[in-house]
Design a protein around this motif. Structure first.
Motif, PDB file in Angstrom:
ATOM      1  N   PHE A  64       0.815  -1.207   0.000  1.00  0.00           N
ATOM      2  CA  PHE A  64       0.000   0.000   0.000  1.00  0.00           C
ATOM      3  C   PHE A  64       0.856   1.266   0.000  1.00  0.00           C
ATOM      4  O   PHE A  64       0.483   2.262  -0.603  1.00  0.00           O
ATOM      5  CB  PHE A  64      -0.962   0.005   1.193  1.00  0.00           C
ATOM      6  N   ASP A  91      -2.705  -0.426   7.309  1.00  0.00           N
ATOM      7  CA  ASP A  91      -3.380  -1.550   6.672  1.00  0.00           C
ATOM      8  C   ASP A  91      -3.040  -2.808   7.460  1.00  0.00           C
ATOM      9  O   ASP A  91      -1.907  -2.991   7.889  1.00  0.00           O
ATOM     10  CB  ASP A  91      -2.925  -1.695   5.217  1.00  0.00           C
ATOM     11  N   ALA A 100      -4.399  -9.298   3.280  1.00  0.00           N
ATOM     12  CA  ALA A 100      -4.874  -8.010   3.793  1.00  0.00           C
ATOM     13  C   ALA A 100      -6.316  -8.200   4.238  1.00  0.00           C
ATOM     14  O   ALA A 100      -7.130  -8.758   3.497  1.00  0.00           O
ATOM     15  CB  ALA A 100      -4.782  -6.940   2.709  1.00  0.00           C
ATOM     16  N   ASP A 102      -8.614  -5.947   4.791  1.00  0.00           N
ATOM     17  CA  ASP A 102      -9.580  -5.000   4.250  1.00  0.00           C
ATOM     18  C   ASP A 102      -9.551  -4.907   2.727  1.00  0.00           C
ATOM     19  O   ASP A 102     -10.231  -4.067   2.146  1.00  0.00           O
ATOM     20  CB  ASP A 102      -9.350  -3.614   4.859  1.00  0.00           C
ATOM     21  N   ASP A 103      -8.770  -5.760   2.079  1.00  0.00           N
ATOM     22  CA  ASP A 103      -8.683  -5.756   0.618  1.00  0.00           C
ATOM     23  C   ASP A 103      -8.371  -7.179   0.149  1.00  0.00           C
ATOM     24  O   ASP A 103      -7.232  -7.630   0.233  1.00  0.00           O
ATOM     25  CB  ASP A 103      -7.601  -4.786   0.143  1.00  0.00           C
TER      26      ASP A 103
END
Length: 126
Positions: A64, A91, A100, A102-103
């Protein structure tokens, strides 16, 4: 230069056909709930030791931010999952898999890690 979300900036890696274990450090060299970085065959690996003694190894590259900082991340849990939060943009990644949280399209490369009978930490590249 292009970046590979799994390992960081693109580079030519040697062909890997078998698991190779690399001695990194003694267990006492890893502070609980803190990360350490090791350079193994040109790959930066973030190694973590939790309070309960579990060991984890992930790529040190934060996809990120584009920086090699995961070893400086903050350990925690989310829903019972052991995590590390990048110190850059916070992140959060699963320590077990590198995913990850959240992704779903992003994951850090994860590595096998083990403790020898002599209390040495070893990481495998395969």
């Amino acid at each position: 230069m292009t970046a590979d979300v799994q390992t960081g900036p693109a580079h030519t890696a040697p062909s890997r056909t078998a698991t190779r274990w690399h001695d990194v450090c003694g267990l006492d060299d890893l502070m609980p709930e803190r990360g350490a970085c090791a350079l193994i065959e040109g790959v930066q690996v973030a190694i973590f030791r939790t309070f309960d003694g579990e060991l984890f190894a992930l790529s040190n590259y934060d996809p990120f931010s584009g920086a090699y900082v995961i070893a400086r991340g903050i350990l925690g849990t989310r829903g019972g999952v052991p995590t590390v939060a990048s110190p850059m943009f916070k992140d959060v990644f699963d320590l077990r898999t590198g995913q990850a949280l959240d992704d779903a399209d992003v994951a850090l490369r994860s590595f096998e890690v083990r403790l020898t009978p002599q209390d040495r930490v070893e990481v495998a590249l395969s």
